[in-house]
Design a protein around this motif. Structure first.
Motif, short mmCIF file in Angstrom:
data_model
loop_
_atom_site.label_atom_id
_atom_site.label_comp_id
_atom_site.label_asym_id
_atom_site.label_seq_id
_atom_site.Cartn_x
_atom_site.Cartn_y
_atom_site.Cartn_z
N LEU A 122 -24.63 -9.55 -18.81
CA LEU A 122 -24.85 -8.78 -19.87
C LEU A 122 -24.28 -7.30 -19.74
O LEU A 122 -23.66 -6.90 -20.72
CB LEU A 122 -26.28 -8.84 -20.09
N ILE A 123 -24.45 -6.96 -18.51
CA ILE A 123 -23.81 -5.71 -18.22
C ILE A 123 -22.38 -5.54 -18.56
O ILE A 123 -21.80 -4.85 -19.01
CB ILE A 123 -24.12 -4.98 -16.97
N ILE A 124 -21.64 -6.62 -17.85
CA ILE A 124 -20.21 -6.85 -17.94
C ILE A 124 -19.79 -6.89 -19.30
O ILE A 124 -18.78 -6.29 -19.84
CB ILE A 124 -19.77 -7.98 -16.93
N ALA A 125 -20.56 -7.45 -19.96
CA ALA A 125 -19.99 -7.81 -21.53
C ALA A 125 -20.11 -6.26 -22.34
O ALA A 125 -19.31 -6.10 -23.09
CB ALA A 125 -21.15 -8.70 -22.37
N PHE A 126 -21.25 -5.64 -21.93
CA PHE A 126 -21.33 -4.44 -22.41
C PHE A 126 -20.33 -3.49 -21.93
O PHE A 126 -19.71 -2.59 -23.14
CB PHE A 126 -22.66 -3.66 -22.18
N LEU A 139 -24.06 -4.74 -30.43
CA LEU A 139 -24.98 -5.89 -30.21
C LEU A 139 -24.11 -7.15 -30.34
O LEU A 139 -24.05 -8.00 -29.56
CB LEU A 139 -26.37 -5.86 -30.73
N VAL A 140 -23.52 -7.23 -31.37
CA VAL A 140 -22.73 -8.50 -31.95
C VAL A 140 -21.64 -8.71 -30.77
O VAL A 140 -21.57 -10.05 -30.45
CB VAL A 140 -22.38 -8.63 -33.19
N LEU A 141 -20.86 -7.56 -30.58
CA LEU A 141 -19.64 -7.73 -29.89
C LEU A 141 -20.14 -8.03 -28.08
O LEU A 141 -19.19 -8.87 -27.64
CB LEU A 141 -19.00 -6.50 -29.91
N THR A 142 -21.10 -7.44 -27.70
CA THR A 142 -21.54 -7.79 -26.64
C THR A 142 -22.17 -8.84 -26.44
O THR A 142 -21.93 -9.67 -25.48
CB THR A 142 -22.58 -6.40 -26.39
N GLY A 143 -22.63 -9.67 -27.26
CA GLY A 143 -23.32 -11.03 -27.52
C GLY A 143 -22.24 -11.97 -27.34
O GLY A 143 -22.14 -13.05 -26.86
N ALA A 144 -20.96 -11.61 -28.01
CA ALA A 144 -19.77 -12.55 -28.08
C ALA A 144 -19.38 -12.47 -26.70
O ALA A 144 -18.92 -13.55 -26.10
CB ALA A 144 -18.93 -12.07 -28.97
N PHE A 145 -19.11 -11.45 -26.17
CA PHE A 145 -18.31 -11.56 -24.60
C PHE A 145 -19.52 -12.13 -23.61
O PHE A 145 -18.92 -12.90 -22.67
CB PHE A 145 -18.21 -9.81 -24.24
N PHE A 146 -20.72 -11.85 -23.77
CA PHE A 146 -21.76 -12.61 -22.88
C PHE A 146 -21.87 -13.84 -23.07
O PHE A 146 -21.64 -14.77 -22.09
CB PHE A 146 -23.03 -11.92 -23.30
N PHE A 147 -21.62 -14.36 -24.40
CA PHE A 147 -21.54 -15.98 -24.66
C PHE A 147 -20.40 -16.60 -23.97
O PHE A 147 -20.18 -17.37 -23.68
CB PHE A 147 -21.61 -16.31 -26.25
N LEU A 148 -19.30 -15.93 -24.21
CA LEU A 148 -17.95 -16.36 -23.50
C LEU A 148 -18.15 -16.58 -22.05
O LEU A 148 -17.57 -17.50 -21.57
CB LEU A 148 -16.82 -15.25 -24.05
#
Length: 257
Positions: A233-237, A24-33
């Motif tokens: 969000l999906i792409i970040a995941f 969740l943290v990693l996905t959130g980081a990619f999403f925020f980027l």
């Protein structure tokens, strides 16, 4: 050791399920980027010319050239900035997956510090294995644009560059999670990949073609802000899953029979 890609997907998914908080943290980081870079792009690509001589803009050709040059510089800056931040997040993600798998994970700050320490070497290796590919393709495209017949050498070089990229694609991962020097990582991955190029080809097809194609397809569906948020969000995941998949593949690939 032969890599069972079906098992590899299953192992990667099991890690995702068992480490939900980290993912969740990693996905959130990619999403925020992704969201941040979209905002930066909207600012950088806004028409904000700095005019020093108004008389110059009476020439339509000069005006068009000026705006195109500004757009090109801004695009390059945004692209480089995004790649650097994305690469750092990738380093942090793979290091974290490694230490979680080895049960040596301590804290977020420790992983960020370790990633920062190995980051320059990872960038150097990434440039080493991708630069020949970019240069050869750029040369081929330039030749085709000029409508001249490409030489046999200019056609052959991209295939050689692709081969080098495939054979050394795991070198940055090896350098990142071990204490190897740059040359040692390159040598280790090259030796490990002898007579196993097809396995690396399958991995590259999955990571750089299949996963990337899914991401591009999702981007094309973003017709409004709510859908854009969901697709990002999906792409970040997918990016998070790719890191887990890459680490799992690396650990299987380096195992000896």
């Amino acid at each position: 050791m032969l890599v069972n890609f079906t098992q590899l997907f299953q192992d990667s998914w099991n890690f995702i399920r068992n480490q939900k908080q980290f993912v969740l943290v990693l996905t959130g980081a990619f999403f925020f980027l992704s969201i941040s870079m979209s905002l930066i792009n909207s600012i950088l690509l806004a028409p904000m010319p700095i005019v020093t001589d108004m008389e110059q803009f009476k020439d339509p050709a000069f005006t068009e050239q000026f705006l195109q040059a500004q757009g090109t510089k801004q695009n390059i800056f945004a692209f480089v900035l995004h790649q650097l931040i994305f690469s750092y997040l990738t380093c942090w993600g793979i290091l974290s997956v490694h230490h979680i798998s080895q049960r040596t994970y301590h804290s977020l700050t420790q992983m960020l510090a370790l990633a920062f320490r190995r980051f320059p070497g990872v960038i150097a290796l990434s440039i080493l294995i991708t630069l020949p590919l970019f240069l050869s393709l750029a040369n081929l495209i330039t030749t085709m644009t000029m409508q001249t017949s490409p030489s046999f050498f200019s056609i052959l070089v991209p295939f050689f560059a692709i081969f080098i990229f495939i054979r050394l694609c795991l070198a940055p991962v090896s350098y990142l999670i071990t204490e190897q020097r740059l040359s040692e990582s390159v040598s280790f991955i090259w030796q490990t990949g002898i007579k196993r190029t097809m396995t690396l080809v399958i991995y590259c097809l999955i990571v750089y073609i299949v996963f990337q194609s899914i991401g591009q397809r999702l981007i094309s569906l973003a017709s409004n802000i709510p859908i854009a948020v969901i697709t990002n969000l999906i792409i970040a995941f997918i990016s998070s899953f790719t890191l887990v998949f890459t680490y799992r593949f690396y650990t299987m690939f380096i195992q000896k029979d």
